[in-house]
Design a protein around this motif. Structure first.
Motif, PDB file in Angstrom:
ATOM      1  N   PHE A 238     -10.901  71.547  58.966  1.00 29.73           N
ATOM      2  CA  PHE A 238     -10.707  70.979  57.523  1.00 29.73           C
ATOM      3  C   PHE A 238     -10.642  69.462  57.994  1.00 29.73           C
ATOM      4  CE2 PHE A 238      -8.345  75.142  57.185  1.00 29.73           C
ATOM      5  CZ  PHE A 238      -9.427  75.722  56.078  1.00 29.73           C
ATOM      6  N   THR A 239     -11.292  68.557  57.015  1.00 27.60           N
ATOM      7  CA  THR A 239     -11.494  67.199  57.534  1.00 27.60           C
ATOM      8  C   THR A 239     -10.541  65.982  56.365  1.00 27.60           C
ATOM      9  OG1 THR A 239     -13.678  67.679  58.346  1.00 27.60           O
ATOM     10  CG2 THR A 239     -12.861  65.152  57.993  1.00 27.60           C
ATOM     11  N   THR A 240      -9.766  65.535  57.235  1.00 31.61           N
ATOM     12  CA  THR A 240      -9.108  64.244  56.508  1.00 31.61           C
ATOM     13  C   THR A 240      -9.871  63.057  56.882  1.00 31.61           C
ATOM     14  OG1 THR A 240      -6.981  65.451  56.687  1.00 31.61           O
ATOM     15  CG2 THR A 240      -6.871  63.093  55.817  1.00 31.61           C
ATOM     16  N   LYS A 241     -10.088  62.270  55.519  1.00 34.02           N
ATOM     17  CA  LYS A 241     -10.962  61.226  55.827  1.00 34.02           C
ATOM     18  C   LYS A 241     -10.352  59.845  55.295  1.00 34.02           C
ATOM     19  CE  LYS A 241     -15.202  63.393  55.346  1.00 34.02           C
ATOM     20  NZ  LYS A 241     -16.815  63.500  54.553  1.00 34.02           N
ATOM     21  N   ALA A 242     -10.715  58.594  55.818  1.00 33.06           N
ATOM     22  CA  ALA A 242     -10.236  57.538  55.376  1.00 33.06           C
ATOM     23  C   ALA A 242     -11.501  56.723  54.987  1.00 33.06           C
ATOM     24  CB  ALA A 242      -9.433  56.527  56.427  1.00 33.06           C
ATOM     25  N   VAL A 243     -11.806  55.965  53.969  1.00 32.86           N
ATOM     26  CA  VAL A 243     -12.974  55.383  53.466  1.00 32.86           C
ATOM     27  C   VAL A 243     -12.274  53.945  52.932  1.00 32.86           C
ATOM     28  CG1 VAL A 243     -14.036  57.337  52.974  1.00 32.86           C
ATOM     29  CG2 VAL A 243     -12.993  56.033  51.077  1.00 32.86           C
TER      30      VAL A 243
ATOM     31  N   PRO B 198     -16.974  55.438  55.287  1.00 35.36           N
ATOM     32  CA  PRO B 198     -16.029  55.907  56.161  1.00 35.36           C
ATOM     33  C   PRO B 198     -15.669  55.175  57.270  1.00 35.36           C
ATOM     34  CG  PRO B 198     -18.077  57.170  55.690  1.00 35.36           C
ATOM     35  CD  PRO B 198     -18.348  55.825  55.179  1.00 35.36           C
ATOM     36  N   VAL B 199     -14.251  55.101  57.579  1.00 36.16           N
ATOM     37  CA  VAL B 199     -13.725  54.322  58.353  1.00 36.16           C
ATOM     38  C   VAL B 199     -12.913  55.241  59.596  1.00 36.16           C
ATOM     39  CG1 VAL B 199     -13.788  52.087  57.301  1.00 36.16           C
ATOM     40  CG2 VAL B 199     -11.839  53.623  57.055  1.00 36.16           C
TER      41      VAL B 199
END
Length: 444
Positions: A131-136, A253-254
């Motif tokens: 499962f992927t958590t992202k910061a954009v 995406p960062v």
């Protein structure tokens, strides 16, 4: 503590598979991860070649099995178990029914429900899924996007924050706003059979973003606030309050974090009986099958998966993934069938993690550990290290279902579910531990 039975559980086992070959099953699963209008989870003929007749009753019992049956017939009358009891013991290799008591009577299974949830999640998502958590970033705002990772930690967020801050500073940016996007799941609701008293102690409202397993009303805002503090710690100013919002299509995406593999998540969830992980997995399973991330759709997928594995759903009714619902009803026979399915060598590539995740009698840190007063009586102490089983506890419902190697050297699958006993719950658990020791044969 003696060695866990997981190390040699499949040793000496030679039996005909009752399910499809793993490659065919995975092909069927992969085919449905992209939803197609007008279709159901699996095609009607996808598993036709692998279906077989259901289990048949035992013809003969060996001496050790006869001892198990005779002793259980006596010990099931224990007043600590009350009068509402469903139980069964089957031989893992032959599927022979060794003993049963109202085995097809559906009772409230409590956290034994997690066995069904795990089966569906591992089958649909696959054990390697993460499962992927992202910061954009976009328009001066960093958005933390929840990916349904119930194991996300503040250390994980700190690593993401460092990556984000490095990128911002390279771009000459020293201040941002922060918002959270948990739109992967719909707004939290109560499942049928839940009540407001469950929040936030027994289970938190089910959202797609949470940190450190916090039990708060809005886990997403809580995670966003933690993330904002970590950005500040790294030298970037966060302006304003953390708010809810949806990441726009033009964001960049960062940073991202991936969870451990689903196999590890399931093992941990079963060891400690984590309600929050179970409910998150139910929603992730629904999404992977092309359905909305709701209780109802997750349960529908669980039913479809069990049906395709040829597990009978007669008298089977669930409304959540964790077993907190007081409206859930599952017979001991069905729980035993699910465990037998997970223990079948033909399914090891996908489902062995369920067996590996079962608490072991006397295992500290699990729900069968000494801190919970399990397997510590004169009758059951002999089974420490010899029984692997999933616990289940609600007011008015106590269950214990698992595997153990019996006195004849063969593995037995058992399921015991008690409802409405008037005895002290600790005493009822002691009685169930004794039944498991009876199956093992150490309490002869």
């Amino acid at each position: 503590m003696p060695d866990s039975p997981s190390a040699d559980r499949s040793g000496g086992r030679h039996r005909k598979s009752r399910t499809t070959a793993p490659a065919l099953r995975r092909a069927a699963v992969i085919a449905v991860t992209t939803p197609v209008a007008g279709t159901i989870l699996f095609g009607a003929s996808a598993f036709a070649a692998g279906t077989t007749a259901p289990k048949t009753a035992a013809v003969t019992l060996d001496p050790a099995e006869q001892t198990i049956a005779d002793n259980l017939n006596t010990r099931v009358q224990d007043t600590r178990l009350g009068s509402t009891f469903s139980g069964v013991v089957i031989d893992a290799a032959s599927d022979k029914v060794v003993w049963g008591h109202d085995a097809t009577t559906a009772l409230m299974p409590a956290s034994n429900t997690k066995l069904a949830t795990s089966t569906a999640a591992l089958t649909i998502l696959g054990p390697d899924h993460r499962f992927t958590t992202k910061a954009v970033y976009g328009d001066g705002t960093v958005t933390l996007v929840g990916g349904g990772d119930r194991t996300l930690t503040s250390a994980d967020l700190e690593a993401m924050a460092k990556t984000v801050v490095a990128g911002l500073k390279n771009a000459g940016l020293t201040s941002v706003k922060v918002k959270v996007d948990d739109s992967l799941f719909p707004a939290p609701t109560l499942a049928t059979g839940w009540n407001d008293g469950y929040y936030p102690d027994s289970v938190a409202p089910v959202r797609a973003l949470v940190v450190d397993g916090h039990h708060v009303t809005d886990t997403s805002l809580d995670a966003g606030q933690t993330f904002a503090r970590l950005l500040t710690k790294q030298g970037v100013t966060v302006t304003g309050s953390v708010t809810h919002g949806t990441a726009g299509t033009g964001t960049v995406p960062v940073a991202e974090h991936q969870s451990a593999a689903l196999s590890s998540v399931v093992e941990h969830m079963l060891k400690v009986s984590d309600n929050d992980i179970a409910e998150t997995l139910l929603r992730q399973t629904a999404l992977a099958a092309g359905r909305p991330a709701t209780f109802e759709d997750g349960v529908a997928v669980v039913r479809q998966v069990l049906t395709q594995y040829n597990v009978s759903l007669a008298n089977f009714e669930i409304h959540d993934g964790s077993g907190l619902s007081r409206s859930n009803r599952i017979p001991a026979q069905t729980i035993a069938d699910i465990l037998d399915l997970a223990d079948d060598p033909a399914n090891s590539q996908t489902l062995k993690y369920i067996v590996d995740g079962l608490p072991v009698a006397g295992e500290a840190g699990s729900t069968l550990g000494p801190e919970w007063g399990r397997f510590d009586t004169a009758d059951s102490q002999c089974a420490v290290g010899k029984v692997s089983a999933k616990t289940g506890t609600l007011t008015g419902a106590i269950a214990l279902s698992g595997l153990t190697k019996a006195g004849d050297g063969t593995w037995k699958v058992f399921s015991f579910i008690e409802n409405n006993s008037t005895a002290d719950p600790a005493a009822t658990k002691d009685a169930l531990d004794g039944l498991a020791a009876t199956v093992n044969g150490c309490w002869a």
